[in-house]
Design a protein around this motif. Structure first.
Motif, PDB file in Angstrom:
ATOM      1  N   VAL A 105       0.939  -1.318  -0.069  1.00 25.09           N
ATOM      2  CA  VAL A 105       0.014   0.065  -0.047  1.00 25.09           C
ATOM      3  C   VAL A 105       0.866   1.181  -0.001  1.00 25.09           C
ATOM      4  CG1 VAL A 105      -1.855   1.384   1.179  1.00 25.09           C
ATOM      5  CG2 VAL A 105      -1.938  -1.188   1.355  1.00 25.09           C
ATOM      6  N   ARG A 106       0.632   2.062  -0.845  1.00 27.64           N
ATOM      7  CA  ARG A 106       1.343   3.021  -0.826  1.00 27.64           C
ATOM      8  C   ARG A 106       1.504   4.127   0.211  1.00 27.64           C
ATOM      9  NH1 ARG A 106       1.122   6.709  -6.498  1.00 27.64           N
ATOM     10  NH2 ARG A 106       3.481   6.717  -6.396  1.00 27.64           N
ATOM     11  N   GLY A 107       2.660   4.339   0.841  1.00 26.21           N
ATOM     12  CA  GLY A 107       2.800   5.054   1.739  1.00 26.21           C
ATOM     13  C   GLY A 107       2.724   4.583   3.312  1.00 26.21           C
ATOM     14  N   ARG A 108       2.406   3.274   3.218  1.00 22.85           N
ATOM     15  CA  ARG A 108       2.255   2.403   4.703  1.00 22.85           C
ATOM     16  C   ARG A 108       3.195   1.082   4.320  1.00 22.85           C
ATOM     17  NH1 ARG A 108      -3.815   1.484   5.232  1.00 22.85           N
ATOM     18  NH2 ARG A 108      -4.536   3.660   4.350  1.00 22.85           N
ATOM     19  N   PHE A 109       3.725   0.572   5.514  1.00 27.05           N
ATOM     20  CA  PHE A 109       4.428  -0.330   5.986  1.00 27.05           C
ATOM     21  C   PHE A 109       3.423  -1.592   6.334  1.00 27.05           C
ATOM     22  CE2 PHE A 109       6.984  -3.454   8.239  1.00 27.05           C
ATOM     23  CZ  PHE A 109       7.905  -4.004   7.107  1.00 27.05           C
ATOM     24  N   HIS A 110       3.469  -2.680   5.744  1.00 26.85           N
ATOM     25  CA  HIS A 110       2.811  -3.871   6.387  1.00 26.85           C
ATOM     26  C   HIS A 110       3.782  -4.921   6.372  1.00 26.85           C
ATOM     27  CE1 HIS A 110      -1.379  -2.083   6.252  1.00 26.85           C
ATOM     28  NE2 HIS A 110      -0.921  -1.574   5.197  1.00 26.85           N
ATOM     29  N   PRO A 111       4.075  -5.453   7.376  1.00 25.95           N
ATOM     30  CA  PRO A 111       5.146  -6.651   7.530  1.00 25.95           C
ATOM     31  C   PRO A 111       4.509  -7.965   6.640  1.00 25.95           C
ATOM     32  CG  PRO A 111       4.345  -6.255   9.677  1.00 25.95           C
ATOM     33  CD  PRO A 111       3.641  -5.147   8.684  1.00 25.95           C
ATOM     34  N   PRO A 112       5.626  -8.829   6.041  1.00 23.95           N
ATOM     35  CA  PRO A 112       4.970  -9.934   5.484  1.00 23.95           C
ATOM     36  C   PRO A 112       4.124 -10.823   6.774  1.00 23.95           C
ATOM     37  CG  PRO A 112       7.134  -9.713   5.147  1.00 23.95           C
ATOM     38  CD  PRO A 112       6.812  -8.721   6.243  1.00 23.95           C
ATOM     39  N   GLU A 113       2.951 -11.285   6.347  1.00 20.96           N
ATOM     40  CA  GLU A 113       2.447 -12.295   7.155  1.00 20.96           C
ATOM     41  C   GLU A 113       2.379 -13.722   6.694  1.00 20.96           C
ATOM     42  OE1 GLU A 113      -1.761 -10.763   7.201  1.00 20.96           O
ATOM     43  OE2 GLU A 113      -1.132  -8.645   7.280  1.00 20.96           O
ATOM     44  N   PRO A 114       2.462 -14.695   7.598  1.00 21.51           N
ATOM     45  CA  PRO A 114       2.582 -16.172   7.168  1.00 21.51           C
ATOM     46  C   PRO A 114       1.206 -16.473   6.648  1.00 21.51           C
ATOM     47  CG  PRO A 114       2.817 -15.792   9.832  1.00 21.51           C
ATOM     48  CD  PRO A 114       2.841 -14.673   8.998  1.00 21.51           C
ATOM     49  N   ASP A 115       1.308 -17.212   5.852  1.00 21.31           N
ATOM     50  CA  ASP A 115       0.124 -17.729   4.969  1.00 21.31           C
ATOM     51  C   ASP A 115      -0.191 -19.372   5.248  1.00 21.31           C
ATOM     52  OD1 ASP A 115      -2.456 -17.401   3.864  1.00 21.31           O
ATOM     53  OD2 ASP A 115      -1.592 -17.600   1.760  1.00 21.31           O
ATOM     54  N   GLY A 116       0.604 -19.784   6.041  1.00 22.76           N
ATOM     55  CA  GLY A 116       0.384 -21.270   6.374  1.00 22.76           C
ATOM     56  C   GLY A 116       1.236 -22.030   5.545  1.00 22.76           C
ATOM     57  N   PRO A 117       1.801 -23.388   5.855  1.00 21.55           N
ATOM     58  CA  PRO A 117       2.589 -24.060   4.933  1.00 21.55           C
ATOM     59  C   PRO A 117       1.490 -24.718   3.937  1.00 21.55           C
ATOM     60  CG  PRO A 117       2.319 -25.010   7.147  1.00 21.55           C
ATOM     61  CD  PRO A 117       1.822 -23.664   7.256  1.00 21.55           C
ATOM     62  N   THR A 118       2.191 -25.247   2.886  1.00 21.20           N
ATOM     63  CA  THR A 118       1.220 -25.983   1.860  1.00 21.20           C
ATOM     64  C   THR A 118       2.219 -27.022   1.250  1.00 21.20           C
ATOM     65  OG1 THR A 118       0.124 -24.041   1.180  1.00 21.20           O
ATOM     66  CG2 THR A 118       0.083 -25.360  -0.200  1.00 21.20           C
ATOM     67  N   LEU A 119       1.615 -28.143   0.976  1.00 17.88           N
ATOM     68  CA  LEU A 119       2.410 -29.283   0.269  1.00 17.88           C
ATOM     69  C   LEU A 119       1.816 -29.034  -1.050  1.00 17.88           C
ATOM     70  CD1 LEU A 119       4.109 -31.683   0.916  1.00 17.88           C
ATOM     71  CD2 LEU A 119       2.083 -32.977   0.942  1.00 17.88           C
ATOM     72  N   VAL A 120       3.078 -29.183  -1.991  1.00 16.80           N
ATOM     73  CA  VAL A 120       2.331 -29.117  -3.510  1.00 16.80           C
ATOM     74  C   VAL A 120       3.069 -30.278  -4.236  1.00 16.80           C
ATOM     75  CG1 VAL A 120       2.893 -27.616  -5.698  1.00 16.80           C
ATOM     76  CG2 VAL A 120       3.121 -26.584  -3.427  1.00 16.80           C
ATOM     77  N   ALA A 121       2.074 -30.939  -5.074  1.00 14.68           N
ATOM     78  CA  ALA A 121       2.499 -32.021  -5.550  1.00 14.68           C
ATOM     79  C   ALA A 121       1.868 -31.913  -7.304  1.00 14.68           C
ATOM     80  CB  ALA A 121       1.978 -33.221  -5.010  1.00 14.68           C
TER      81      ALA A 121
END
Length: 97
Positions: A44-60
């Motif tokens: 967002v322009r002009g604001r800092f938002h730290p990264p948020e975990p989105d949970g682990p995922t298994l990919v196959a």
């Protein structure tokens, strides 16, 4: 450490453990998978938002498995929720064959 951070770390460790069971099950039937941790970024322009975990995922292949109340298997055209890892492994195997 704030209580919410501690809870989210414990929750993520539990999810990783449960996804590890699915990964082992897939490996036993010859399906390779990758366990990844995802982060959500908000820009967002002009604001800092730290990264948020989105949970682990298994990919196959084109299938992903995540954990919330159960094992959530997302394929190209379907989403299914299973209570056990064995059921999630069997369904994922069917989607990839």
């Amino acid at each position: 450490m704030p209580m919410s951070t501690l809870y989210s770390q414990q929750s993520e460790e539990e999810q990783l453990s449960r996804l590890g069971l699915v990964q082992e099950g897939l490996a036993s039937v010859g399906i390779r998978s990758l366990l990844v941790r995802r982060l959500r970024l908000r820009l967002v322009r002009g604001r800092f938002h730290p990264p948020e975990p989105d949970g682990p995922t298994l990919v196959a292949g084109g299938v992903t498995v995540s954990v919330s109340d159960g094992y959530v298997v997302r394929g190209p055209d379907a989403v299914a929720v299973f209570s056990g890892a064995d059921d999630a492994v069997a369904y994922t195997g069917l989607l990839l064959r």
